[in-house]
Every structure is written in structure tokens, then in C-alpha cells.
Scaffold this motif. Structure first.
Motif, PDB file in Angstrom:
ATOM      1  N   PRO A   1     -11.841   1.483   2.864  1.00 17.81           N
ATOM      2  CA  PRO A   1     -10.855   0.858   1.981  1.00 17.81           C
ATOM      3  C   PRO A   1     -10.238   1.872   1.004  1.00 17.81           C
ATOM      4  O   PRO A   1      -9.051   1.808   0.717  1.00 17.81           O
ATOM      5  CB  PRO A   1     -11.650  -0.212   1.235  1.00 17.81           C
ATOM      6  CG  PRO A   1     -12.792  -0.525   2.129  1.00 17.81           C
ATOM      7  CD  PRO A   1     -13.118   0.762   2.832  1.00 17.81           C
ATOM      8  N   LEU A   2     -11.044   2.816   0.516  1.00 19.23           N
ATOM      9  CA  LEU A   2     -10.513   3.841  -0.377  1.00 19.23           C
ATOM     10  C   LEU A   2      -9.492   4.706   0.350  1.00 19.23           C
ATOM     11  O   LEU A   2      -8.437   5.027  -0.190  1.00 19.23           O
ATOM     12  CB  LEU A   2     -11.642   4.718  -0.926  1.00 19.23           C
ATOM     13  CG  LEU A   2     -11.200   5.886  -1.806  1.00 19.23           C
ATOM     14  CD1 LEU A   2     -10.497   5.379  -3.058  1.00 19.23           C
ATOM     15  CD2 LEU A   2     -12.378   6.767  -2.153  1.00 19.23           C
TER      16      LEU A   2
ATOM     17  N   GLN B   1      -6.217   2.878   0.579  1.00 14.05           N
ATOM     18  CA  GLN B   1      -5.488   2.882  -0.692  1.00 14.05           C
ATOM     19  C   GLN B   1      -4.869   4.246  -0.962  1.00 14.05           C
ATOM     20  O   GLN B   1      -3.730   4.347  -1.416  1.00 14.05           O
ATOM     21  CB  GLN B   1      -6.428   2.503  -1.847  1.00 14.05           C
ATOM     22  CG  GLN B   1      -6.844   1.076  -1.836  1.00 14.05           C
ATOM     23  CD  GLN B   1      -5.716   0.144  -2.267  1.00 14.05           C
ATOM     24  OE1 GLN B   1      -4.604   0.538  -2.529  1.00 14.05           O
ATOM     25  NE2 GLN B   1      -6.041  -1.125  -2.351  1.00 14.05           N
ATOM     26  N   LEU B   2      -5.618   5.318  -0.702  1.00 16.03           N
ATOM     27  CA  LEU B   2      -5.100   6.670  -0.933  1.00 16.03           C
ATOM     28  C   LEU B   2      -3.935   6.989  -0.007  1.00 16.03           C
ATOM     29  O   LEU B   2      -3.006   7.700  -0.399  1.00 16.03           O
ATOM     30  CB  LEU B   2      -6.216   7.700  -0.770  1.00 16.03           C
ATOM     31  CG  LEU B   2      -7.293   7.685  -1.846  1.00 16.03           C
ATOM     32  CD1 LEU B   2      -8.387   8.682  -1.511  1.00 16.03           C
ATOM     33  CD2 LEU B   2      -6.698   7.960  -3.205  1.00 16.03           C
TER      34      LEU B   2
ATOM     35  N   VAL C   1      -1.702   4.806   1.153  1.00 14.25           N
ATOM     36  CA  VAL C   1      -0.532   4.109   0.608  1.00 14.25           C
ATOM     37  C   VAL C   1      -0.031   4.820  -0.644  1.00 14.25           C
ATOM     38  O   VAL C   1       1.175   5.018  -0.826  1.00 14.25           O
ATOM     39  CB  VAL C   1      -0.865   2.634   0.310  1.00 14.25           C
ATOM     40  CG1 VAL C   1       0.257   1.967  -0.447  1.00 14.25           C
ATOM     41  CG2 VAL C   1      -1.170   1.898   1.599  1.00 14.25           C
ATOM     42  N   LEU C   2      -0.950   5.243  -1.505  1.00 14.33           N
ATOM     43  CA  LEU C   2      -0.568   5.945  -2.720  1.00 14.33           C
ATOM     44  C   LEU C   2       0.159   7.249  -2.393  1.00 14.33           C
ATOM     45  O   LEU C   2       1.184   7.568  -2.994  1.00 14.33           O
ATOM     46  CB  LEU C   2      -1.797   6.226  -3.579  1.00 14.33           C
ATOM     47  CG  LEU C   2      -1.555   6.935  -4.892  1.00 14.33           C
ATOM     48  CD1 LEU C   2      -0.688   6.077  -5.811  1.00 14.33           C
ATOM     49  CD2 LEU C   2      -2.873   7.275  -5.554  1.00 14.33           C
TER      50      LEU C   2
ATOM     51  N   ILE D   1       1.506  -1.499  -5.707  1.00 11.13           N
ATOM     52  CA  ILE D   1       0.195  -0.876  -5.839  1.00 11.13           C
ATOM     53  C   ILE D   1      -0.691  -1.679  -6.781  1.00 11.13           C
ATOM     54  O   ILE D   1      -1.830  -1.976  -6.482  1.00 11.13           O
ATOM     55  CB  ILE D   1       0.335   0.581  -6.320  1.00 11.13           C
ATOM     56  CG1 ILE D   1       0.908   1.442  -5.195  1.00 11.13           C
ATOM     57  CG2 ILE D   1      -1.016   1.133  -6.749  1.00 11.13           C
ATOM     58  CD1 ILE D   1       1.284   2.838  -5.619  1.00 11.13           C
TER      59      ILE D   1
ATOM     60  N   ALA E   1      -1.448  -5.399  -5.516  1.00  8.66           N
ATOM     61  CA  ALA E   1      -2.122  -5.542  -4.223  1.00  8.66           C
ATOM     62  C   ALA E   1      -3.573  -5.976  -4.402  1.00  8.66           C
ATOM     63  O   ALA E   1      -4.108  -6.702  -3.570  1.00  8.66           O
ATOM     64  CB  ALA E   1      -2.060  -4.239  -3.447  1.00  8.66           C
ATOM     65  N   GLY E   2      -4.207  -5.564  -5.477  1.00  4.96           N
ATOM     66  CA  GLY E   2      -5.594  -5.938  -5.709  1.00  4.96           C
ATOM     67  C   GLY E   2      -5.763  -7.360  -6.169  1.00  4.96           C
ATOM     68  O   GLY E   2      -6.888  -7.867  -6.238  1.00  4.96           O
TER      69      GLY E   2
END
Length: 64
Positions: A15-16, A19-20, A22-23, A58, A61-62
Motif C-alpha cells: 500500500p505504501l 501511494q508513493l 501516485v505521489l 491525495i 483518498a484516505g
């Protein structure tokens, strides 16, 4: 890079990492749009609009 490709082929996703990824995509996108605005290829409002939209995606999304 070849070791990272091997990890990807083994389906070792986290999951990290998602996220990275997409970032990183949003950062590159904003750098390009800002450059295009500075050299006059696009209007200044375009990178501002994309920066706001990316920040919203961003941070929101959470909350899903």
C-alpha cells in the motif's frame, strides 16, 4: 533498476508503494505544467488548477 523490475514481476506490491507511485506521478505532472506555464506554453491557471486537484485527490483518498 533491474532488481526493482524483478520485484514487480513477483507481484510484491505494498500500500505504501502504491501511494508513493501516485505521489510521484502527481509531482512530475505538476513540475511539467509549471515549466510549461513559465515558458509561456500554457496559461498560469492550468498548473494551479492541477495542483489543487492533485492535492485534493491525495488528501481525500484516505477518507474513503
Amino acid at each position: 533498476m533491474s532488481s526493482m523490475d524483478a520485484w514487480r514481476q513477483e507481484k510484491m506490491a505494498t500500500p505504501l508503494g502504491a501511494q508513493l507511485d501516485v505521489l510521484g506521478d502527481r509531482m512530475i505532472e505538476n513540475v511539467y505544467f509549471t515549466y510549461f506555464a513559465v515558458v509561456g506554453m500554457v496559461s498560469l491557471w492550468l498548473p494551479v488548477l492541477f495542483l489543487r486537484a492533485a492535492r485534493r485527490r491525495i488528501f481525500c483518498a484516505g477518507w474513503r
